[in-house]
Design a protein around this motif. Structure first.
Motif, PDB file in Angstrom:
ATOM      1  N   LEU B  80      27.925 -19.463   6.387  1.00 26.62           N
ATOM      2  CA  LEU B  80      26.780 -20.089   6.070  1.00 26.62           C
ATOM      3  C   LEU B  80      26.684 -20.513   4.518  1.00 26.62           C
ATOM      4  O   LEU B  80      26.426 -21.689   4.339  1.00 26.62           O
ATOM      5  CB  LEU B  80      25.953 -19.023   6.256  1.00 26.62           C
ATOM      6  CG  LEU B  80      24.335 -19.574   6.193  1.00 26.62           C
ATOM      7  CD1 LEU B  80      24.073 -20.550   7.264  1.00 26.62           C
ATOM      8  CD2 LEU B  80      23.315 -18.243   6.190  1.00 26.62           C
ATOM      9  N   PHE B  83      29.063 -23.405   4.386  1.00 25.39           N
ATOM     10  CA  PHE B  83      28.550 -24.686   5.194  1.00 25.39           C
ATOM     11  C   PHE B  83      27.404 -25.314   4.113  1.00 25.39           C
ATOM     12  O   PHE B  83      27.326 -26.635   4.229  1.00 25.39           O
ATOM     13  CB  PHE B  83      27.678 -24.270   6.451  1.00 25.39           C
ATOM     14  CG  PHE B  83      27.021 -25.484   7.033  1.00 25.39           C
ATOM     15  CD1 PHE B  83      27.743 -26.337   7.725  1.00 25.39           C
ATOM     16  CD2 PHE B  83      25.682 -25.409   7.292  1.00 25.39           C
ATOM     17  CE1 PHE B  83      27.388 -27.474   8.477  1.00 25.39           C
ATOM     18  CE2 PHE B  83      24.937 -26.332   8.031  1.00 25.39           C
ATOM     19  CZ  PHE B  83      25.848 -27.418   8.660  1.00 25.39           C
ATOM     20  N   ALA B  84      26.561 -24.578   3.638  1.00 25.99           N
ATOM     21  CA  ALA B  84      25.566 -24.866   2.433  1.00 25.99           C
ATOM     22  C   ALA B  84      26.322 -25.603   1.319  1.00 25.99           C
ATOM     23  O   ALA B  84      25.891 -26.743   0.978  1.00 25.99           O
ATOM     24  CB  ALA B  84      24.499 -24.043   2.193  1.00 25.99           C
ATOM     25  N   HIS B  88      27.767 -29.444   2.810  1.00 26.42           N
ATOM     26  CA  HIS B  88      26.450 -30.110   2.516  1.00 26.42           C
ATOM     27  C   HIS B  88      26.327 -30.027   0.984  1.00 26.42           C
ATOM     28  O   HIS B  88      25.096 -30.536   0.414  1.00 26.42           O
ATOM     29  CB  HIS B  88      25.274 -29.728   3.098  1.00 26.42           C
ATOM     30  CG  HIS B  88      25.178 -29.758   4.497  1.00 26.42           C
ATOM     31  ND1 HIS B  88      25.071 -31.093   5.081  1.00 26.42           N
ATOM     32  CD2 HIS B  88      25.662 -29.113   5.594  1.00 26.42           C
ATOM     33  CE1 HIS B  88      25.433 -31.306   6.293  1.00 26.42           C
ATOM     34  NE2 HIS B  88      25.622 -30.071   6.658  1.00 26.42           N
ATOM     35  N   ARG B  89      27.233 -29.792   0.166  1.00 24.37           N
ATOM     36  CA  ARG B  89      27.140 -29.832  -1.271  1.00 24.37           C
ATOM     37  C   ARG B  89      25.577 -29.421  -1.901  1.00 24.37           C
ATOM     38  O   ARG B  89      25.093 -29.947  -2.770  1.00 24.37           O
ATOM     39  CB  ARG B  89      27.315 -31.123  -1.737  1.00 24.37           C
ATOM     40  CG  ARG B  89      28.757 -31.900  -1.564  1.00 24.37           C
ATOM     41  CD  ARG B  89      28.963 -33.136  -2.032  1.00 24.37           C
ATOM     42  NE  ARG B  89      28.245 -34.305  -1.409  1.00 24.37           N
ATOM     43  CZ  ARG B  89      28.530 -34.770  -0.149  1.00 24.37           C
ATOM     44  NH1 ARG B  89      29.491 -34.495   0.372  1.00 24.37           N
ATOM     45  NH2 ARG B  89      27.856 -35.642   0.412  1.00 24.37           N
ATOM     46  N   GLY B  90      25.147 -28.215  -1.420  1.00 30.27           N
ATOM     47  CA  GLY B  90      23.752 -27.545  -1.935  1.00 30.27           C
ATOM     48  C   GLY B  90      24.250 -26.930  -3.238  1.00 30.27           C
ATOM     49  O   GLY B  90      25.399 -26.660  -3.672  1.00 30.27           O
ATOM     50  N   ASN B  91      23.027 -26.299  -3.726  1.00 27.84           N
ATOM     51  CA  ASN B  91      23.217 -25.454  -4.710  1.00 27.84           C
ATOM     52  C   ASN B  91      23.720 -24.155  -4.657  1.00 27.84           C
ATOM     53  O   ASN B  91      23.278 -23.532  -3.597  1.00 27.84           O
ATOM     54  CB  ASN B  91      21.901 -25.455  -5.517  1.00 27.84           C
ATOM     55  CG  ASN B  91      22.084 -24.682  -7.138  1.00 27.84           C
ATOM     56  OD1 ASN B  91      22.453 -23.798  -6.784  1.00 27.84           O
ATOM     57  ND2 ASN B  91      21.529 -25.639  -7.871  1.00 27.84           N
ATOM     58  N   VAL B  94      21.274 -21.255  -5.321  1.00 26.45           N
ATOM     59  CA  VAL B  94      20.342 -21.162  -4.437  1.00 26.45           C
ATOM     60  C   VAL B  94      20.742 -20.291  -2.818  1.00 26.45           C
ATOM     61  O   VAL B  94      20.097 -19.508  -2.539  1.00 26.45           O
ATOM     62  CB  VAL B  94      19.513 -22.502  -4.207  1.00 26.45           C
ATOM     63  CG1 VAL B  94      18.370 -22.318  -3.176  1.00 26.45           C
ATOM     64  CG2 VAL B  94      19.101 -22.850  -5.623  1.00 26.45           C
ATOM     65  N   SER B  95      21.862 -21.102  -2.555  1.00 24.18           N
ATOM     66  CA  SER B  95      22.439 -20.524  -1.243  1.00 24.18           C
ATOM     67  C   SER B  95      22.741 -19.228  -1.557  1.00 24.18           C
ATOM     68  O   SER B  95      22.436 -18.090  -0.231  1.00 24.18           O
ATOM     69  CB  SER B  95      23.801 -21.326  -1.195  1.00 24.18           C
ATOM     70  OG  SER B  95      24.209 -20.517   0.119  1.00 24.18           O
ATOM     71  N   VAL B  97      21.489 -16.709  -3.340  1.00 21.51           N
ATOM     72  CA  VAL B  97      20.207 -16.116  -3.429  1.00 21.51           C
ATOM     73  C   VAL B  97      19.473 -15.978  -2.044  1.00 21.51           C
ATOM     74  O   VAL B  97      18.870 -14.899  -1.628  1.00 21.51           O
ATOM     75  CB  VAL B  97      19.084 -16.980  -4.562  1.00 21.51           C
ATOM     76  CG1 VAL B  97      17.600 -16.093  -4.121  1.00 21.51           C
ATOM     77  CG2 VAL B  97      19.545 -16.804  -5.899  1.00 21.51           C
ATOM     78  N   ALA B  98      19.583 -17.067  -1.517  1.00 21.49           N
ATOM     79  CA  ALA B  98      19.188 -17.326  -0.067  1.00 21.49           C
ATOM     80  C   ALA B  98      19.567 -16.272   1.083  1.00 21.49           C
ATOM     81  O   ALA B  98      19.146 -15.353   1.504  1.00 21.49           O
ATOM     82  CB  ALA B  98      19.178 -18.467   0.532  1.00 21.49           C
ATOM     83  N   LEU B 102      17.888 -13.159   2.716  1.00 23.47           N
ATOM     84  CA  LEU B 102      18.112 -13.095   4.270  1.00 23.47           C
ATOM     85  C   LEU B 102      18.609 -11.722   4.724  1.00 23.47           C
ATOM     86  O   LEU B 102      18.069 -11.047   5.660  1.00 23.47           O
ATOM     87  CB  LEU B 102      18.928 -14.252   4.496  1.00 23.47           C
ATOM     88  CG  LEU B 102      18.771 -14.922   6.120  1.00 23.47           C
ATOM     89  CD1 LEU B 102      17.323 -15.190   6.243  1.00 23.47           C
ATOM     90  CD2 LEU B 102      19.760 -16.000   6.273  1.00 23.47           C
TER      91      LEU B 102
END
Lengths: 93, 307
Positions: B80, B83-84, B88-91, B94-95, B97-98, B102
């Motif tokens: 996960l 993937f993020a 998907h080049r997300g932060n 943040v990922s 922490v999520a 979760l």
């Protein structure tokens, strides 16, 4: 001091971490942070009231939903980009 | 004199017991961070692994299936994260922490739904459902303790001496160069993240089926963050990180032993003070004595291929 009128052990209870997420979700922009923190406040308070009203919804479910919100709106913001691009380019043409 | 030696030995054994999850977790974090992916989600992965390990072991009665389930759960979280952050080049923060949030929620929700014990799993029986000490019955030296000790030289060897390790380091420093050489940045980083999940899974399984006999909500209690601190403290090098983990473990073991003990000349030392020591040490030593901790250059930066 404003909320509890005293110091409670471990009272920040994850506020610091939520704060990091809020700051990053607000894209490090003051206005964005205000919006993001409002979203988190709503999630927290709304979740607490839901848990109070409906016994089958526990506080932890609220935590799960918070996690999912952070995941999808924070870390996976680029996820819908290809579809949006497709949609928008179709409109233009 | 004998008593003194016993105390020392007991403290050392306790150090190793406490340090094991830190070491495993830190080695995982090291792989991820060397490849340029910040992993704040170590804590969450470990928590998920701890829960699924204890739950599987309680249901099937096999500790090894529990370990496998723990690793699988941590790998799902790792994927996960990958993937993020990679696809998907997300932060990455943040990922992470999520994933932490979760995991904190999901473990308790699932635990309440499956076992109806307020988020706990049933207590595991000593035989079969838990990993037991191998040589010294009282020291708690189960398989995963030795696995943690073996993981350090293994990590060093993989990172410093193999082709994969060289590319891993390169992708953490300068992904553009790796991409220009025709090697997939994403696949390299995915492999690093998966390795990280493997180690975090072992650490989580250790917590719930070796060190303790059940999963308790929020049982990781910040150990993922301490492992992350150890990685930084050890300047992203396996053996230094191992030393940092042992130091943190020693402080923790001493803190447990110091409860209610009167130190001559000082009096009773508050336990909270000793518990705060690892964090204080990291701050002070990093600030002045150890020198600058130089992170991999591309850490935290998503790689975007130029079109």
């Amino acid at each position: 001091m404003g909320v509890h009128q005293r110091i409670v052990l471990d009272f920040p209870a994850g506020y610091g971490f939520a704060g990091i997420a809020v700051a990053l979700m607000g894209r490090s922009h003051p206005l964005g942070i205000v919006l993001a923190s409002l979203l988190f406040g709503a999630l927290q308070q709304g979740g607490a009231e839901l848990a109070f009203d409906i016994p089958t919804i526990t506080r932890e479910m609220v935590v799960v939903i918070q996690g999912l919100v952070i995941l999808f709106s924070g870390a996976l913001v680029h996820l819908p980009r290809p579809w949006l691009q497709l949609l928008l380019s179709k409109r233009v043409s | 004199m004998d008593e003194f030696i016993t105390v020392i030995l007991l403290t050392l054994a306790a150090t190793l017991r406490v340090a094991t999850p830190l070491i495993l977790c830190a080695m995982g974090g090291l792989f991820s961070e060397r490849s340029g992916i910040i992993d704040v989600g170590l804590e969450g992965k470990m928590l998920m692994a701890a829960f699924f390990a204890a739950a599987t072991s309680a249901v099937t009665g096999s500790a090894w299936l529990g370990v496998a389930a723990g690793i699988a759960a941590a790998e799902v979280m790792a994927l996960l994260h990958g993937f993020a952050c990679i696809t998907h080049r997300g932060n990455q923060v943040v990922s992470g922490v999520a994933i932490n949030i979760l995991a904190a929620g999901l473990t308790v929700v699932l635990g309440t739904a499956w076992f109806a014990r307020g988020g706990q799993t049933p207590t595991l029986e000593t035989s079969g459902q838990r990993l037991l000490p191998i040589f010294f019955p009282n020291a708690g030296d189960n398989v995963l303790v030795y696995a943690a000790l073996a993981a350090v030289p293994l990590t060093w060897w993989i990172i410093e001496r193999t082709r994969f390790g060289l590319r891993l380091r390169a992708v953490g420093e300068m992904p553009l160069a790796v991409d220009a050489a025709g090697i997939s940045v994403a696949w390299l980083r995915y492999r690093a993240v998966l390795l990280c999940g493997l180690f975090a899974g072992l650490a989580g399984a250790y917590l719930s089926i070796a060190q303790n006999a059940s999963f308790v909500r929020d049982m990781t209690a910040g150990q993922g963050f301490i492992a992350l601190a150890a990685v930084i403290f050890g300047k992203w090098r396996p053996f230094s990180a191992f030393g940092a983990c042992l130091l943190f473990g020693l402080l923790d073991a001493v803190a447990i032993r110091m409860q209610g003990v009167r130190v001559p000349g000082i009096g009773e030392v508050p336990v909270q003070l000793i518990q705060a020591l690892p964090y204080l040490l990291t701050m002070f030593l990093l600030a002045g004595f150890i020198g600058r901790a130089v992170a991999p250059k591309a850490v935290g930066v998503p790689y975007e291929k130029e079109h």
